[in-house]
Design a protein around this motif. Sequence first.
Motif, short mmCIF file in Angstrom:
data_model
loop_
_atom_site.label_atom_id
_atom_site.label_comp_id
_atom_site.label_asym_id
_atom_site.label_seq_id
_atom_site.Cartn_x
_atom_site.Cartn_y
_atom_site.Cartn_z
N LEU A 187 14.43 -47.50 -54.01
CA LEU A 187 15.72 -47.87 -53.42
C LEU A 187 16.13 -49.28 -53.83
O LEU A 187 17.32 -49.55 -54.04
N SER A 199 17.80 -49.17 -57.22
CA SER A 199 18.87 -48.18 -57.41
C SER A 199 20.16 -48.80 -57.94
O SER A 199 20.88 -48.16 -58.71
N VAL A 236 23.06 -47.95 -51.56
CA VAL A 236 21.99 -48.79 -51.02
C VAL A 236 22.26 -50.24 -51.41
O VAL A 236 22.52 -50.54 -52.58
#
Length: 465
Positions: free
Chosen positions: A130, A133, A460
């Motif tokens: 994440l 990302s 994110v």
Amino acid sequence: MKPCCNCATCRSYLSLSWAHQFPNLCDWYTHLLRASPSGTIHVHVLRNTITCNPDNVEYILKTRFDNYPKGKQFSALLGDLLGRGIFNVDGDSWKFQRKMASLEISSVANRSYALEIVTEEIVTRLVPLLASSNGAGRGGVLDLQDILRRFSFDNICRFSFGLDPGCLEADLPTSTFADAFDRASKLSAERAMMASPIIWRIKRFLNIGSERKLKEAIKVVDDLAEEMIRQSRETMGFSARKDLLARFMNSVNDDKYLRDIVVSFLLAGRDTVAAGLTGFFSLLSNHPRVESLIREELDRVMDPGQEVARYDQMRRMHYLNAAVHESMRLYPPVQFDSKFAVEDDVLPDGTFVGKGTRVTYHAYAMGRMERVWGSDCLEFKPERWIRDGVFVQQCPFKYPVFQAGLRVCLGKELALVEMKSVVAALVRRFDIRVVGGANQEPRFVPGLTATVRGGLPIEVRERRR
């Protein structure tokens, strides 16, 4: 109960006219149950009695447990996929598997081992994925449902079978097994939606259409399960290993039986946790107040810079616990569960149940009933679980997300610890927002667990702290 019926409910079901007004079958059932004075309805063409009445749920799962087993009809629906696994059997086979699993799952050592696996997966794979990302060529948009399913699959394979499939590696490798498992789950569930079991039985006999696809998908699942068992047998000293499969192998020599156990634990450990977390983050994206209160609690309980909460810390996170339970009230990972009546019976609300009738309690609908949860039942409100600052459990027959009575979920505590570990790690470090249509109700794919059609696209962003 009628094999052919022209009532409004059966006409709507068979013609799919309900889909003009409701995004999901579970939402239509919720509408019908809400309108029923007793909280119970009949779908005659399915020979299915569906209820959202907590008194009926207690009666089915506890008071008359002996009269409401899974039943041969249910076992036939899921037999090709689950075989003699714990979720598809009754009697001695169920008792044996439950006893074996209970001894392992309830031990302090194995719970600590499970948390170690979850922590490592979060720190080495989930968080780095994440965090990268935005600059990893993905345009900053990820499918959180897919990521959570990969995360859960890695965890259940490592804990239950001692094998690491590496589904959450940075390049997000394609998993033929996961795809096949999803297809098999979806097609098995669709059998129960047919007006008559004769339809799918004929298709299976002729090996055509959906039954042919199901057979092909199950072949892929079987091959992987057999490979897991083979590798476990070849591993030196498997009797000393911590994983569940090794423990079962000490008592079971039948590889087909072991295969059924493997598939059942995969279903329980992968799909339910991922579904619960997907529902949680879809709700949290629209409720910044709840997100802020969770973060305040995390900062108060956890140390500065700490990535994953310890077990003793999670026990003090009452608001986080409440938020996780509240999200599953609205989006239960398993939306409904069915039993089959052994003998004629009458439910507490006066509903007659004929021998062989399918009886379903609908957890999804129950979470949306004003008569069960009050006038604010459609609100995402963790405070309903808090009393004097402390998390308080609700009656399990009012909240049958983990079933209740003798069949209450053995992995409940492990699942909650896994979910809370993920939430604490991600909410503290990232802002996660659903992309497009955040306020729309999700559409679910037919299946044994709640799966959002099209996934859960998110953006994110690292938080500035």
